[in-house]
Design a protein around this motif. Sequence first.
Motif, PDB file in Angstrom:
ATOM      1  N   SER A  40     -34.122  30.673 -40.020  1.00 51.56           N
ATOM      2  CA  SER A  40     -35.822  31.589 -39.665  1.00 51.56           C
ATOM      3  C   SER A  40     -35.616  31.126 -38.275  1.00 51.56           C
ATOM      4  O   SER A  40     -35.415  30.773 -37.482  1.00 51.56           O
ATOM      5  CB  SER A  40     -36.174  30.778 -40.740  1.00 51.56           C
ATOM      6  OG  SER A  40     -35.776  31.299 -42.151  1.00 51.56           O
ATOM      7  N   SER A  41     -36.564  32.378 -37.610  1.00 52.13           N
ATOM      8  CA  SER A  41     -37.161  32.045 -36.083  1.00 52.13           C
ATOM      9  C   SER A  41     -38.070  30.770 -36.316  1.00 52.13           C
ATOM     10  O   SER A  41     -38.862  30.646 -37.758  1.00 52.13           O
ATOM     11  CB  SER A  41     -37.203  33.347 -35.995  1.00 52.13           C
ATOM     12  OG  SER A  41     -38.599  34.195 -36.361  1.00 52.13           O
ATOM     13  N   PRO A  42     -38.413  30.317 -35.008  1.00 49.96           N
ATOM     14  CA  PRO A  42     -39.325  29.773 -35.007  1.00 49.96           C
ATOM     15  C   PRO A  42     -40.800  30.317 -35.377  1.00 49.96           C
ATOM     16  O   PRO A  42     -40.904  31.228 -34.845  1.00 49.96           O
ATOM     17  CB  PRO A  42     -39.555  29.132 -33.403  1.00 49.96           C
ATOM     18  CG  PRO A  42     -38.027  29.063 -33.117  1.00 49.96           C
ATOM     19  CD  PRO A  42     -37.795  30.536 -33.633  1.00 49.96           C
ATOM     20  N   GLY A  43     -41.748  29.390 -36.307  1.00 47.46           N
ATOM     21  CA  GLY A  43     -42.764  30.576 -36.650  1.00 47.46           C
ATOM     22  C   GLY A  43     -42.492  30.777 -38.169  1.00 47.46           C
ATOM     23  O   GLY A  43     -43.648  31.742 -38.231  1.00 47.46           O
ATOM     24  N   ARG A  44     -41.430  31.158 -38.585  1.00 45.99           N
ATOM     25  CA  ARG A  44     -41.563  31.708 -39.789  1.00 45.99           C
ATOM     26  C   ARG A  44     -40.641  30.800 -40.758  1.00 45.99           C
ATOM     27  O   ARG A  44     -39.763  30.435 -40.228  1.00 45.99           O
ATOM     28  CB  ARG A  44     -40.420  33.186 -39.140  1.00 45.99           C
ATOM     29  CG  ARG A  44     -41.069  34.180 -40.647  1.00 45.99           C
ATOM     30  CD  ARG A  44     -40.590  35.137 -39.852  1.00 45.99           C
ATOM     31  NE  ARG A  44     -39.038  35.704 -39.794  1.00 45.99           N
ATOM     32  CZ  ARG A  44     -38.629  37.439 -39.706  1.00 45.99           C
ATOM     33  NH1 ARG A  44     -38.944  37.705 -39.370  1.00 45.99           N
ATOM     34  NH2 ARG A  44     -37.552  36.456 -40.077  1.00 45.99           N
ATOM     35  N   LEU A  45     -40.602  30.732 -41.977  1.00 44.72           N
ATOM     36  CA  LEU A  45     -39.904  30.530 -42.526  1.00 44.72           C
ATOM     37  C   LEU A  45     -39.623  31.733 -43.647  1.00 44.72           C
ATOM     38  O   LEU A  45     -40.170  32.659 -44.128  1.00 44.72           O
ATOM     39  CB  LEU A  45     -40.234  29.425 -44.048  1.00 44.72           C
ATOM     40  CG  LEU A  45     -41.086  28.708 -43.551  1.00 44.72           C
ATOM     41  CD1 LEU A  45     -41.426  27.472 -44.538  1.00 44.72           C
ATOM     42  CD2 LEU A  45     -39.712  27.639 -42.867  1.00 44.72           C
ATOM     43  N   CYS A  46     -38.275  32.219 -44.048  1.00 43.65           N
ATOM     44  CA  CYS A  46     -37.568  32.982 -44.984  1.00 43.65           C
ATOM     45  C   CYS A  46     -36.645  32.180 -46.157  1.00 43.65           C
ATOM     46  O   CYS A  46     -36.095  31.254 -46.051  1.00 43.65           O
ATOM     47  CB  CYS A  46     -36.574  33.587 -44.047  1.00 43.65           C
ATOM     48  SG  CYS A  46     -36.500  35.506 -44.922  1.00 43.65           S
ATOM     49  N   PHE A  47     -37.172  33.060 -47.416  1.00 43.88           N
ATOM     50  CA  PHE A  47     -35.534  32.319 -48.324  1.00 43.88           C
ATOM     51  C   PHE A  47     -35.522  33.971 -49.794  1.00 43.88           C
ATOM     52  O   PHE A  47     -36.179  34.675 -48.800  1.00 43.88           O
ATOM     53  CB  PHE A  47     -37.496  32.114 -49.514  1.00 43.88           C
ATOM     54  CG  PHE A  47     -37.835  30.632 -48.706  1.00 43.88           C
ATOM     55  CD1 PHE A  47     -36.887  29.156 -48.757  1.00 43.88           C
ATOM     56  CD2 PHE A  47     -38.906  30.749 -48.226  1.00 43.88           C
ATOM     57  CE1 PHE A  47     -37.631  29.020 -49.028  1.00 43.88           C
ATOM     58  CE2 PHE A  47     -39.624  29.027 -48.008  1.00 43.88           C
ATOM     59  CZ  PHE A  47     -39.238  28.662 -47.648  1.00 43.88           C
TER      60      PHE A  47
END
Length: 126
Positions: A40-47
């Motif tokens: 995941s990129s900074p400033g973002r969470l991904c599941f």
Amino acid sequence: MGWSRIRAIDRVRLEASPEVVDGLRWFYGEVAGLEADLASSPGRLCFKSGRIELTINLVDRPKIERIARVATISVRSLAEVGEMLDEAGVPYDRSRGLSYTDRRIWVHDPAGNRVELKQEWPVVSL
């Protein structure tokens, strides 16, 4: 293609404030049982769940959906989910449809978004 635990057309996009990142990781990773995307990129969470993604953009003034359901996630055991939420002191509501196998938990994630956790029947091995 593998079985997906997130029920969506394509992907789910949410917003949250950066202060609740640890709680979101716990909720979507531990409670909902989704796979965290470590890239995941900074400033973002991904599941992830199969090919479907749940993305949370971390912003200062997030748009939170407190009333309408933002996602339905199938879980292995609502009993285990209920225990985890009870231990953490997170309030939730249980609901049942017309049949015993139509059981759900309605809960707000740590950002405040309303999420539905659905017991999958028959129980699916993950």
